[in-house]
Design an enzyme around this catalytic site. Structure first.
Site, short mmCIF file in Angstrom:
data_model
loop_
_atom_site.label_atom_id
_atom_site.label_comp_id
_atom_site.label_asym_id
_atom_site.label_seq_id
_atom_site.Cartn_x
_atom_site.Cartn_y
_atom_site.Cartn_z
N ASP A 1 0.87 -1.16 0.00
CA ASP A 1 0.00 0.00 0.00
C ASP A 1 0.92 1.22 0.00
OD1 ASP A 1 -3.21 0.56 1.60
OD2 ASP A 1 -2.08 1.79 0.20
C1 GLC Z 1 -4.25 4.29 -0.05
C2 GLC Z 1 -5.20 3.15 0.30
C3 GLC Z 1 -5.32 2.12 -0.78
C4 GLC Z 1 -5.21 2.79 -2.14
C5 GLC Z 1 -3.77 3.28 -2.26
C6 GLC Z 1 -3.52 3.97 -3.61
O1 GLC Z 1 -3.44 4.60 1.06
O2 GLC Z 1 -4.94 2.46 1.53
O3 GLC Z 1 -6.58 1.46 -0.60
O4 GLC Z 1 -5.50 1.86 -3.17
O5 GLC Z 1 -3.43 4.17 -1.21
O6 GLC Z 1 -4.26 5.15 -3.68
#
Ligand code: GLC
Length: 715
Positions: free
Chosen positions: A268
């Protein structure tokens, strides 16, 4: 991969330098490719310590704003790429791209996986035409805590429903195949157990038993993988004290060894580098070492791989085979997406051709229809067409009804409630503070036949990093109900929210419609339900507590050794509260209709079965009304005696059935051994002979029940 394709990718891999291989594992924002890095790069990005060479070795892009931007980035990148390996464009297309569908918790309320698949298909057509290849969806994190803002993004508290919805989304995104021009690859998230954050506080510690992990939290990720998800995103939280992003139990033992899954693993946002903050790495070099050795492929929005992996390999501290495995998975995904043949697959520079079409918007309307849940109705709904309405509350004129995670959706092109109800309005005020309603206002409201209160959370109060300890209706908006009470005018509450709220204060309204955030056509959908053009059919995918003090509260709980049997149980030493019932305000699976559905005559073809047999459970459902409408008929099963304590009931199947006015139908469910099987704390699927209960109804707390005996296999 076919042998030839496999060989060609292997041949390509062998031509790459270590730096080029490492680059495939880097995911960064698109502007880095097109801005003048010396001038416009600052803050977080400067900390990435990426020079131009590393940037132009990157393998994928996080987020893209338009087809033109995508084409510019891909073109500039490929011009510098030695082997012309195309960039992969990934983005959060969670509940629509430009045509916005109901937020996932609302979509789950439809109990209609087929419709979920359609929403994903349309999202894929729109997003792929704008240059996106991968969506960070579906989010299948089970959650039992509405304080957590991201319940809005998931499908609720039940593993079976979440799995059905997640699988449908993956299929919808993929369409007829990843190589097709309008497909998206799915990245299922957040692996694993992110929804179990202690106290519902986002990013907080997760402490799950193996039993809970194996039997409740992991199955929805597996369902999405089995449906074809080609990436899986690691969660911010720890499992057994190890951050998911570097957790080899998750990323190797479960994902590779147990599930034989070859999906690309992706962190993430910055979650790999954050293992330093978790306290399991002392510096970015150790971060890179832990990431690659524990099974993380793509590093999103941090650059420890780009800055350390080559050196770790050259010092023989990391086996290059680990890097090669990861790069091959990424190249394989790019091949299967058809990007080697056409790096601009599906992109249509004329953005408007495929997006916000009339058909797409109609589908958002149909989805919104099925995603509302009627919680109370004393008969005030449906309204007659000439009714005089006083519309009050903040959502009377708000256009912020498409919900969080709708990046590309616009909040100003869709109608608000005041516009769609205009012909019936005698009064409208979007004030949330009851003290701001004057005598003159009250005089006007008196002319109304009904007061509609459009209230709830602002859409920015749910979503990522938006946990709340107080989940009552904000700013005392519920006090607006006193207006209709004092004037003796029937009230209808329309509730807008991204999570179950504490709503006992509005339960006494004449009607209460859970609207969640319904997307582009919210207002029209609500109007059509209010006037009976559409009969509401949604059911709650998550329990509504009476108070925060009850959380976590969910329907599929264990019996305990001292269950509280309800208000007639005067035994002091049982599992209960001194100051509250154990029951929720509204249960999982609950939802009313303008129809009156009556269940009767639950029958089993046999009351005993052996593991090799299946039986049929059938029930009569009568629509005792003059309205036509849908009912979600739900099948629950209870395993009375097993080697571990089993939930008081578990959803095993559901069918959404249409009824004509006054129609009666017999609804059947096949029950086989898979419905009587459970997963143990050692991740084994087992069943035990003995007694079960078969329950069928229109809500988890209202079912008919029949006993069923599972006998040992006939010798
Ligand atoms: C965010 C979220 C995730 C998302 C990623 C990209 O922190 O936790 O669900 O897909 O970043 O935006």
């Amino acid at each position: 991969m076919s042998e030839k394709n496999d060989l060609s990718l292997k041949e390509l891999l062998d031509k790459l330098t270590i730096k080029e291989k490492v680059g495939q594992l880097l995911q960064i924002a698109p502007f880095l490719f097109i801005k003048d890095l010396k001038v416009e790069v600052a803050g977080h990005v400067r900390n990435l310590k990426l020079d131009e060479e590393k940037i132009f070795c990157a393998g994928s892009v996080l987020g893209i704003g338009s087809p033109k931007e995508m084409i510019a980035v891909q073109k500039k990148y490929l011009a510098k790429s030695r082997h012309k390996i195309p960039l992969l464009f990934m983005a959060d297309v969670i509940h629509g791209y430009k045509s916005i569908f109901p937020v996932p918790i609302a979509l789950a309320s439809s109990f209609n996986p087929k419709m979920a698949e359609i929403t994903a298909r349309i999202s894929a057509v729109e997003a792929s035409s704008c240059g996106i290849n991968v969506t960070f969806s579906p989010m299948v994190d089970l959650s039992r805590d509405p304080r957590w803002g991201r319940v809005m993004e998931g499908f609720g508290e039940d593993p079976y429903l979440i799995s059905k919805m997640g699988k449908a989304m993956v299929k919808g995104y993929m369409g007829d195949g990843l190589d097709k021009s309008n497909s998206l690859a799915s990245c299922v998230k957040h692996f694993a157990g992110y929804g179990a954050a202690i106290a519902g506080r986002d990013y907080n510690t997760v402490d799950l038993s193996r039993l809970a992990l194996y039997s409740e939290y992991l199955p929805p990720y597996k369902a999405a993988i089995d449906a074809g998800a080609r990436l899986i995103m690691t969660a911010f939280n720890t499992i057994d004290g190890v951050p998911s992003t570097v957790n080899s139990f998750l990323l190797r033992t479960i994902l590779r060894d147990k599930w034989h899954c070859n999906a690309v693993t992706i962190s993430d946002f910055d979650s790999l580098r954050q293992i330093i903050t978790h306290g399991v790495a002392k510096d970015t070099e150790e971060v890179a070492y832990k990431g690659i050795t524990n099974g993380l492929d793509i590093e999103m929005a941090s650059s420890t791989y780009a800055n350390h992996l080559e050196d770790l390999i050259n010092r023989s501290l990391v086996d290059i085979k680990l890097l090669d495995e990861a790069v091959l998975r990424i190249l394989d995904l790019k091949k299967d997406l058809g990007l080697f043949d056409n790096p601009y697959k599906g992109v249509d520079e004329i953005e408007d051709n495929n997006i916000l079409t009339k058909d797409n918007l109609n589908k958002t309307l149909e989805t919104a229809y099925e995603s509302m849940v009627l919680l109370e109705n004393d008969g005030v709904l449906p309204l007659n067409k000439n009714v005089k309405i006083a519309l009050i509350g903040p959502y009377a004129t708000s256009r912020s009804i498409i919900g969080p995670w709708s990046w590309h959706g616009s909040r100003d092109t869709h109608k608000c409630l005041e516009e769609v109800l205009r012909d019936n309005l005698v009064f409208c005020k979007d004030e949330e503070d009851v003290s701001k309603y004057t005598e003159s206002d009250l005089e006007k409201i008196k002319q109304a036949d009904v007061v509609i209160l459009a209230i709830g959370e602002p859409d920015w109060l749910s979503g990522e990093a938006h946990s709340r300890t107080d989940i009552t209706i904000p700013n005392n908006q519920d006090r607006l109900l006193t207006i209709s009470k004092e004037l003796g005018i029937p009230s209808v509450v329309l509730l807008f929210n991204g999570r179950p709220l504490i709503i006992d204060s509005i339960k006494s309204s004449n009607a209460l419609l859970e609207c969640w955030f319904l997307g582009s056509e919210s207002s029209t959908a609500i109007k059509d339900v209010l006037f009976g053009k559409i009969n509401p059919s949604g059911k709650l995918p998550m329990t509504f507590p009476r108070s925060v003090g009850q959380i976590p509260i969910y329907y599929n709980h264990l019996n305990t050794g001292r269950p509280y049997l309800g208000e007639n149980d005067h035994n002091q030493y049982v599992s209960k509260y001194l100051d509250s019932p154990n029951t929720p305000l509204y249960s999982f699976g609950y939802g009313l209709s303008y129809c009156k559905f009556e269940y009767s005559n639950l029958q089993l073809t046999k009351n005993t079965m052996n593991p090799k047999e299946s039986i049929t459970a059938s029930v009569e459902v009568k629509n005792n009304s003059d309205y036509a409408g849908y009912e979600v008929v739900q099948l629950y099963i209870k395993d009375h005696f097993a080697r571990i304590s089993r939930p008081v009931k578990e959803l095993k199947n559901f069918k959404k059935i249409h009824f004509l006015a006054n129609e009666k139908k017999i609804i059947d469910f096949i029950i086989s051994i898979k419905d009587l099987t459970y997963i143990t704390e050692t991740d084994n699927e087992v069943y035990d002979s003995g007694s079960f209960s078969v329950m069928i109804g229109g809500s988890s707390d209202h079912t008919l029940i029949k006993d069923l005996e599972l006998v040992k296999e006939l010798s």
